[in-house]
Design an enzyme around this catalytic site. Structure first.
Site, PDB file in Angstrom:
ATOM      1  N   ASP A   1     -59.022  23.084  48.328  1.00 37.73           N
ATOM      2  CA  ASP A   1     -60.014  23.026  49.506  1.00 37.73           C
ATOM      3  C   ASP A   1     -59.673  21.993  50.356  1.00 37.73           C
ATOM      4  O   ASP A   1     -59.488  20.919  50.044  1.00 37.73           O
ATOM      5  CB  ASP A   1     -61.252  22.756  48.468  1.00 37.73           C
ATOM      6  CG  ASP A   1     -62.465  23.255  49.397  1.00 37.73           C
ATOM      7  OD1 ASP A   1     -62.694  22.886  50.559  1.00 37.73           O
ATOM      8  OD2 ASP A   1     -63.551  23.590  48.907  1.00 37.73           O
TER       9      ASP A   1
ATOM     10  N   SER B   1     -69.802  27.003  49.054  1.00 32.75           N
ATOM     11  CA  SER B   1     -69.457  26.080  50.281  1.00 32.75           C
ATOM     12  C   SER B   1     -71.122  25.598  50.241  1.00 32.75           C
ATOM     13  O   SER B   1     -71.506  24.964  49.149  1.00 32.75           O
ATOM     14  CB  SER B   1     -69.466  26.735  51.398  1.00 32.75           C
ATOM     15  OG  SER B   1     -69.220  25.809  52.376  1.00 32.75           O
TER      16      SER B   1
ATOM     17  N   HIS C   1     -60.875  27.109  50.662  1.00 33.29           N
ATOM     18  CA  HIS C   1     -62.319  27.029  50.570  1.00 33.29           C
ATOM     19  C   HIS C   1     -62.790  28.117  50.441  1.00 33.29           C
ATOM     20  O   HIS C   1     -62.878  29.139  51.302  1.00 33.29           O
ATOM     21  CB  HIS C   1     -62.856  26.292  51.857  1.00 33.29           C
ATOM     22  CG  HIS C   1     -64.184  25.906  51.699  1.00 33.29           C
ATOM     23  ND1 HIS C   1     -64.947  25.041  50.932  1.00 33.29           N
ATOM     24  CD2 HIS C   1     -65.529  26.538  52.762  1.00 33.29           C
ATOM     25  CE1 HIS C   1     -66.135  25.050  51.109  1.00 33.29           C
ATOM     26  NE2 HIS C   1     -66.528  25.872  52.239  1.00 33.29           N
TER      27      HIS C   1
END
Length: 569
Positions: free
Chosen positions: A459, A226, A498
């Site tokens: 994602d 991330s 994600h």
């Protein structure tokens, strides 16, 4: 803007004007008095760890240096775990020394306190390696420096347990949690968060490692997902000689534009949302779980078998051709079809954010069955049944976009007021320091640096399409795809949301792969992956642009698949 008080005292952080705790120094005497009762090795470990306190300077506060016995578990701290994209390890830790402190503490012009907080863990059985652990969200908290593989489904042993010395940082500001963007009104805090804190933390960690072990690390690594993945890419771009191997997961490398896309998606989906009795749009109801399942089934029907096997995942994404209009309701909205407002919203979201002249502001998104997973909904739609949305795009974007990405900062930004013509240029100053989009990396590659990037195909925060486009730019500026693959490889994970989750093989070990590449020259031609979504199954994750193709044999086994370049269109 409301005044912001210095953060409440927390373990490991000294507040402005605070003297070094005398209890700590008195505690040394008590600890030394018990050394005779300890085993010789334990006594030496206690003393060696405590001695690191003496390395403190005015610009380096060391507030904790404590030897912990084997069997300690990572501390539970929701604020530290929030939005990091990292799996929460429950592995018992080895005997090690934990050091906490702050680099360059300062009081800003408006009276707020800032500094670069860090935690360093030094195992007794050190393997000569050093890992810089990336954070997540807006950082602002010091996560437990254990080096857990930053993928939700990963079962790999944390780096600390493998013998690595591991450091983590809050990236230069102290927030209430990893969603707090209030630091964005301070110039230096922006610079530190964008990447400026990486160098100081790495240098101080190396010095502490050398003091503890009598030598520096043989190899240095960086791993994060991330925003931690963005930081990992920034490490290669801004500190090219600092690390030998870098793992960047689901990197928000173009975060300034992804933040704009969050506002775009909220606006597009809100337009399709039904209204409650108070006349408020209910964002979560714009596309219900049943609607998303319908979409996922449509994508699978169109694309799943293109890799040679219909198995619930779309491996051959290059061959996927899906048109959501095939699901249009012939009349009123009903089960098993999508309404025109829903289809318009999907077209706008998956087509990517654009200005009024239809110029792209952010990339579009690939169609993947993983969009029906809870991890996708959590960001784009949320689950709130009332008029106040809880989708992360809606709750986080306003603060990060307004306070950090826009210049001058905007406190209390209303996403509904964001102008996609006027406002994107206001993100340019932060983009210049924050977005890890550089392609000139010959110092990193030239000293033997290796870069492994992975990304979820589904994602909902950072587009896999955007990363693929960037990878093409990297290849163009570095001698072509083959030359690039000698030191940098991208692995796209079908179905993964994600940093893990979704109908995906999200249990793999990128740290072992980068270590083998750096130290033994074993380039990762595939990553072996498993996942709880498909018990008993294994698959190869292939380096882009290659994709997995079924070539016969047991459909549950990775050995039945080959990594192949997609056929020319």
């Amino acid at each position: 803007m409301p005044s912001i008080r210095p953060p409440a005292a927390r373990p490991g952080i000294l507040q402005p004007g605070t003297a070094r705790p005398r209890a700590t120094r008195r505690g040394w005497g008590a600890a030394l008095g018990t050394l005779a009762l300890l085993a010789p090795d334990a006594a030496r470990a206690q003393r060696a760890c405590a001695d690191l306190m003496a390395l403190a300077r005015p610009d380096l506060r060391i507030t904790r240096s404590e030897a912990l016995p084997a069997g300690t578990l990572p501390a539970e701290n929701p604020g530290r775990a929030a939005l990091t994209g990292a799996a929460r390890s429950r592995a018992a830790l080895p005997a090690h020394c934990v050091v906490e402190g702050m680099i360059a503490p300062r009081t800003a012009a408006d009276g707020r306190f800032f500094g670069i907080g860090f935690q360093l863990r030094l195992p007794e059985a050190w393997n000569g390696r050093f890992l810089f652990q990336g954070g997540g969200g807006m950082d602002g908290v010091v996560s437990e420096a254990i080096g857990a593989i930053p993928v939700a489904g990963a079962t790999g042993v944390p780096a600390l347990n493998r013998g690595y010395a591991v450091v983590s940082t809050d990236s230069g500001h102290q927030g209430r949690d990893a969603s707090d963007a209030s630091f964005g009104t301070d110039q230096q805090a922006r610079l530190d968060h964008a990447g400026g804190s990486i160098g100081p933390v790495a240098r101080e960690a190396r010095a502490l490692i050398a003091a503890r072990y009598g030598r520096g690390p043989d190899h240095a690594y960086f791993m994060g997902c991330s925003n931690g993945g963005r930081s990992a890419m920034m490490a290669a771009q801004r500190f090219p000689l600092e690390f030998d191997g870098i793992v960047a997961g689901n990197p928000g490398f173009r975060l300034s534009r992804a933040a704009i896309a969050q506002a775009w998606d909220v606006k597009a989906l809100t337009a399709a949302a039904p209204r409650n009795e108070a006349g408020q749009p209910v964002l979560a109801a714009a596309l219900t779980p049943a609607d998303m399942t319908l979409l996922a089934e449509g994508i699978a029907k169109a694309c799943d078998a293109a890799d040679g096997l219909a198995d619930g995942t779309v491996e051959a994404m290059s061959a996927c051709r899906f048109d959501p209009a095939t699901l249009r309701c012939p009349g009123e909205k009903a089960a098993g079809c999508l309404s025109d407002p829903q289809l318009r919203a999907l077209e706008r979201v998956f087509g990517g954010a654009r200005d009024s002249q239809d110029r792209p502001l952010y990339a579009g998104w690939p169609w993947d069955p993983g969009i029906a997973a809870p991890g996708w909904r959590a960001w784009k739609l949320g689950t709130a049944t009332g008029g106040t949305p809880n989708a992360r795009n809606a709750t986080l974007a306003a603060a990060s976009l307004g306070l950090y990405f826009m210049t001058p900062p905007v406190d209390g930004l209303d996403l509904r007021s964001f102008d996609f013509d006027r406002d994107p240029p206001r993100t340019a100053q932060t983009a210049a320091i924050n977005d890890a989009t550089a392609t000139f990396l010959n110092s990193f590659s030239g000293h033997g640096g290796r870069l492994l990037v992975f990304h979820g195909q589904a994602d909902p925060v950072f587009s896999a399409t955007d990363l693929r486009d960037h990878w093409a730019e990297l290849a163009r500026d570095n001698g072509g795809a083959e030359a690039l693959s000698a030191w940098a490889r991208l692995f796209v994970v079908p179905g993964m949301n994600h940093c893990g989750g979704g109908p995906a093989m999200d249990d793999f070990d990128p740290l072992a792969a980068i270590e083998a590449w750096v130290e033994r020259g074993q380039a990762p031609d595939r990553l072996l992956a498993r996942g709880s979504a498909f018990p008993g199954r294994s698959r190869p994750l292939c380096p882009a642009p290659q994709e997995a193709r079924y070539r016969g044999g047991d459909p549950q086994e990775a050995a039945s698949f080959a990594c192949e370049a997609p056929a020319a269109p």
